[in-house]
Scaffold this active site. Structure first.
Site, PDB file in Angstrom:
ATOM      1  CB  SER A 188       2.571  10.382 -47.877  1.00  0.00           C
ATOM      2  OG  SER A 188       3.700  10.014 -47.110  1.00  0.00           O
ATOM      3  CD  GLU A 209       5.395   9.734 -60.278  1.00  0.00           C
ATOM      4  OE1 GLU A 209       4.188  10.049 -60.248  1.00  0.00           O
ATOM      5  OE2 GLU A 209       6.157  10.064 -61.208  1.00  0.00           O
ATOM      6  CB  CYS A 243      -2.078   9.152 -55.959  1.00  0.00           C
ATOM      7  SG  CYS A 243      -1.797   8.401 -57.573  1.00  0.00           S
TER       8      CYS A 243
HETATM    9  P1  NAD Z   1       3.749   6.390 -47.427  1.00  0.00           P
HETATM   10  O1  NAD Z   1       4.519   7.610 -47.791  1.00  0.00           O
HETATM   11  O2  NAD Z   1       3.310   6.234 -46.026  1.00  0.00           O
HETATM   12  O3  NAD Z   1       4.573   5.064 -47.778  1.00  0.00           O
HETATM   13  C1  NAD Z   1       5.141   4.822 -49.043  1.00  0.00           C
HETATM   14  C2  NAD Z   1       6.382   3.952 -48.878  1.00  0.00           C
HETATM   15  O4  NAD Z   1       7.330   4.641 -48.076  1.00  0.00           O
HETATM   16  C3  NAD Z   1       6.138   2.609 -48.211  1.00  0.00           C
HETATM   17  O5  NAD Z   1       6.905   1.618 -48.862  1.00  0.00           O
HETATM   18  C4  NAD Z   1       6.620   2.816 -46.790  1.00  0.00           C
HETATM   19  O6  NAD Z   1       7.129   1.656 -46.181  1.00  0.00           O
HETATM   20  C5  NAD Z   1       7.738   3.826 -46.978  1.00  0.00           C
HETATM   21  N1  NAD Z   1       7.929   4.700 -45.812  1.00  0.00           N
HETATM   22  C6  NAD Z   1       7.006   5.051 -44.885  1.00  0.00           C
HETATM   23  N2  NAD Z   1       7.556   5.871 -43.962  1.00  0.00           N
HETATM   24  C7  NAD Z   1       8.848   6.048 -44.321  1.00  0.00           C
HETATM   25  C8  NAD Z   1       9.924   6.795 -43.769  1.00  0.00           C
HETATM   26  N3  NAD Z   1       9.788   7.500 -42.662  1.00  0.00           N
HETATM   27  N4  NAD Z   1      11.112   6.747 -44.397  1.00  0.00           N
HETATM   28  C9  NAD Z   1      11.283   6.048 -45.540  1.00  0.00           C
HETATM   29  N5  NAD Z   1      10.286   5.306 -46.096  1.00  0.00           N
HETATM   30  C10 NAD Z   1       9.087   5.305 -45.504  1.00  0.00           C
HETATM   31  O7  NAD Z   1       2.525   6.355 -48.456  1.00  0.00           O
HETATM   32  P2  NAD Z   1       1.337   5.301 -48.538  1.00  0.00           P
HETATM   33  O8  NAD Z   1       0.472   5.434 -47.337  1.00  0.00           O
HETATM   34  O9  NAD Z   1       1.853   3.959 -48.873  1.00  0.00           O
HETATM   35  O10 NAD Z   1       0.555   5.864 -49.822  1.00  0.00           O
HETATM   36  C11 NAD Z   1      -0.341   6.930 -49.735  1.00  0.00           C
HETATM   37  C12 NAD Z   1       0.206   8.203 -50.321  1.00  0.00           C
HETATM   38  O11 NAD Z   1       0.882   7.952 -51.534  1.00  0.00           O
HETATM   39  C13 NAD Z   1      -0.878   9.202 -50.676  1.00  0.00           C
HETATM   40  O12 NAD Z   1      -0.463  10.499 -50.311  1.00  0.00           O
HETATM   41  C14 NAD Z   1      -0.994   9.086 -52.175  1.00  0.00           C
HETATM   42  O13 NAD Z   1      -1.506  10.232 -52.815  1.00  0.00           O
HETATM   43  C15 NAD Z   1       0.414   8.814 -52.557  1.00  0.00           C
HETATM   44  N6  NAD Z   1       0.471   8.094 -53.821  1.00  0.00           N
HETATM   45  C16 NAD Z   1       0.990   8.709 -54.899  1.00  0.00           C
HETATM   46  C17 NAD Z   1       1.012   8.049 -56.118  1.00  0.00           C
HETATM   47  C18 NAD Z   1       1.575   8.693 -57.357  1.00  0.00           C
HETATM   48  O14 NAD Z   1       1.754   7.981 -58.333  1.00  0.00           O
HETATM   49  N7  NAD Z   1       1.852   9.980 -57.366  1.00  0.00           N
HETATM   50  C19 NAD Z   1       0.528   6.755 -56.202  1.00  0.00           C
HETATM   51  C20 NAD Z   1       0.015   6.163 -55.080  1.00  0.00           C
HETATM   52  C21 NAD Z   1       0.005   6.822 -53.881  1.00  0.00           C
END
Ligand code: NAD
Length: 457
Positions: A188, A209, A243
């Site tokens: 995210s 990403e 995404c």
């Molecule tokens: P997220 O940001 O909550 O988590 C992603 C990763 O970050 C996980 O491994 C999680 O454990 C870690 N994380 C969570 N909080 C953290 C923090 N405070 N500090 C460090 N690391 C932390 O995202 P999600 O819920 O897993 O995925 C959904 C989001 O990802 C959506 O916004 C989606 O659009 C985006 N996404 C983007 C792509 C791309 O290729 N651009 C692909 C898939 C998902």
């Protein structure tokens, strides 16, 4: 063993320069491919356990993408890793100028839960191809896939080369304190900012990403049946948890009703009258995310769907009619099977709506007008776009996959992955047989000769 110790081991291993050898990288990636092939059934099973994805969908959108990426790298790596000769500058004549690809070193990869196999493994392929070591932290929300990813990496690589560390945000926080040579994060936008801040502490380069609200325009010339079919696939594959899924539709008012009917028809064609019973329709990742999505339904006018089964983490493919732009569903990225449909009368209405949001990751336009496609290409900034289809941009490894602004920094896939994890080190081999006096002091009073020499007059 503690993470810091393993990180130190990776550093020591990188410093042996074992990964500089192209045949070492190829052998490692061949092994990875073999292990993935051996464990294919277990991967598909894990994806089903985490997201109830059908095996067909999992193969198409996860396993195939990964295997294809490895095969491409194996074919091209010898060319990509070659030192490139580039033309020299007249100022340095005579010289031989080069670009030498070198790996960054120890890289950290943090991946999300939505395509938990593909998004974790693809970045690793690029980093290994470029000669780096990897610490990968998969998402804690797709635990079965995270485990099989760990099993695969452990079998394919030594821990000094590629290591999987399991855990959630607190584990990421610990990992981010270490000094990495490169960080790649998929997830995210808010967490992306946390990653960028942590990277700044050590001036570590990174790729982010991220996500965003990807618009999908359907104009008055678009073929409705085909457009609806392609939108339904791109939106409801993986239950909308993609995404680059179309986030909301902007449809010309003359086609709004026909499009809504066609979308309903295509949803039924794909998932039957009761998608909860359909083998082809997945589930929401967890209760928290389901709650986030159902909250968006509260002030919405539902044109189709809307059924929720909390116990089964089920949310029906849902169409939302004419949402207020300030309503919950239009505030942030949906990332689920809710599709708002907004009609417009004049093209001038599009820009103010689309520009309310940050630059999106994807952009889709359904039209028969080439001039309109050109206008979209010129007028909007986005990660990747498609006309007359949706989300297919991620399947072509000749195209960079990444966002812009709040939807991401940098890109990867295919050669772009190799470039992402490579520092192209410039090197000039200056000749000794000639030493032109042009640049040396004392300087002449006029520089007419210099200008002539440099082609400036
Ligand atoms: P997220 O940001 O909550 O988590 C992603 C990763 O970050 C996980 O491994 C999680 O454990 C870690 N994380 C969570 N909080 C953290 C923090 N405070 N500090 C460090 N690391 C932390 O995202 P999600 O819920 O897993 O995925 C959904 C989001 O990802 C959506 O916004 C989606 O659009 C985006 N996404 C983007 C792509 C791309 O290729 N651009 C692909 C898939 C998902």
């Amino acid at each position: 063993m503690e993470v810091t110790t393993l990180y130190q081991k990776q550093k020591t291993f990188f410093n042996t320069q074992a990964t500089f050898d192209v045949s070492f990288r190829r052998a490692a990636l061949k092994k990875l491919l073999a292990v993935i092939e051996k464990k294919e059934d277990a991967i598909l099973k894990a994806l089903f356990q985490d997201l109830k994805k059908s095996e067909y969908e999992s193969f198409l959108t996860e396993v195939f993408i990964v295997k294809n990426e490895i095969k491409k790298v194996l074919n091209k790596l010898h060319t990509w890793t070659k030192t490139q000769r580039v033309s020299g500058s007249i100022l340095n004549y005579p010289s031989q100028d080069y670009l030498i690809p070198e790996p960054y070193g120890c890289t950290l990869h943090i991946s999300p839960w939505n395509y938990p196999f593909q998004l974790a493994v693809t970045t690793v392929i690029g980093a290994v191809a470029a000669g780096n070591t990897v610490v990968l932290k998969p998402s804690e929300y797709a635990p079965h896939t995270a485990l099989i990813v760990e099993e695969i990496m452990t079998e394919a690589f030594s821990q000094e080369h590629v290591l999987v560390v399991q855990g959630g945000a607190e584990t990421s926080t610990e990992l981010l304190k270490l000094r990495w040579d490169y960080i790649i994060f998929t997830g995210s936008t808010p967490v992306g900012k946390i990653i960028a801040k942590a990277a700044a502490e050590h001036l570590t380069p990174y790729t982010l990403e991220l996500g965003g609200k990807s618009p999908c325009i359907v104009d008055e010339t678009a073929p409705i049946k085909l457009s609806a079919k392609r939108i339904v696939w791109g939106k409801y594959v993986n239950c909308g948890q993609t995404c680059i899924a179309p986030d909301y539709i902007l449809v010309h008012h003359s086609k709004a009703e026909a499009l809504t009917e066609a979308l309903i028809h295509e949803i039924k064609q794909a998932f039957g009258d009761d998608p909860q019973e359909s083998f082809s329709y997945g589930r929401i990742i967890n209760k928290k995310h389901l709650l986030h999505l159902t909250n968006m339904l509260k002030d919405a006018t539902i044109a189709h769907g809307g059924t929720v089964n909390e116990k089964d983490l089920y949310l029906e493919p849902t169409l939302i009619s004419q949402p207020d732009l300030d309503s919950e569903v239009m505030k942030k990225e949906i990332f689920g099977p809710l599709l708002p449909i907004i009609s417009y009368t004049n093209e001038e209405e599009l820009k103010p709506i689309i520009n309310r949001y940050e630059k999106p990751l994807g952009f889709y336009v359904f039209t028969k007008r080439n001039a309109f496609i050109k206008k979209i290409q010129r007028d909007y900034s986005f990660g990747g776009g498609v006309s007359n289809d949706s989300i297919i941009q991620f399947t072509n490894d000749n195209l960079p996959f990444g966002g812009i602004g709040h939807s991401g920094v940098g890109a990867y896939h295919g050669k772009f992955s190799f470039d992402t994890f490579t520092h192209y080190k410039p090197f000039i081999k200056k000749a000794r047989w000639l030493d032109l006096p042009t640049r040396y002091a004392p300087y002449p009073k006029t520089f007419k000769v210099l200008k002539k020499l440099l082609g400036m007059m």
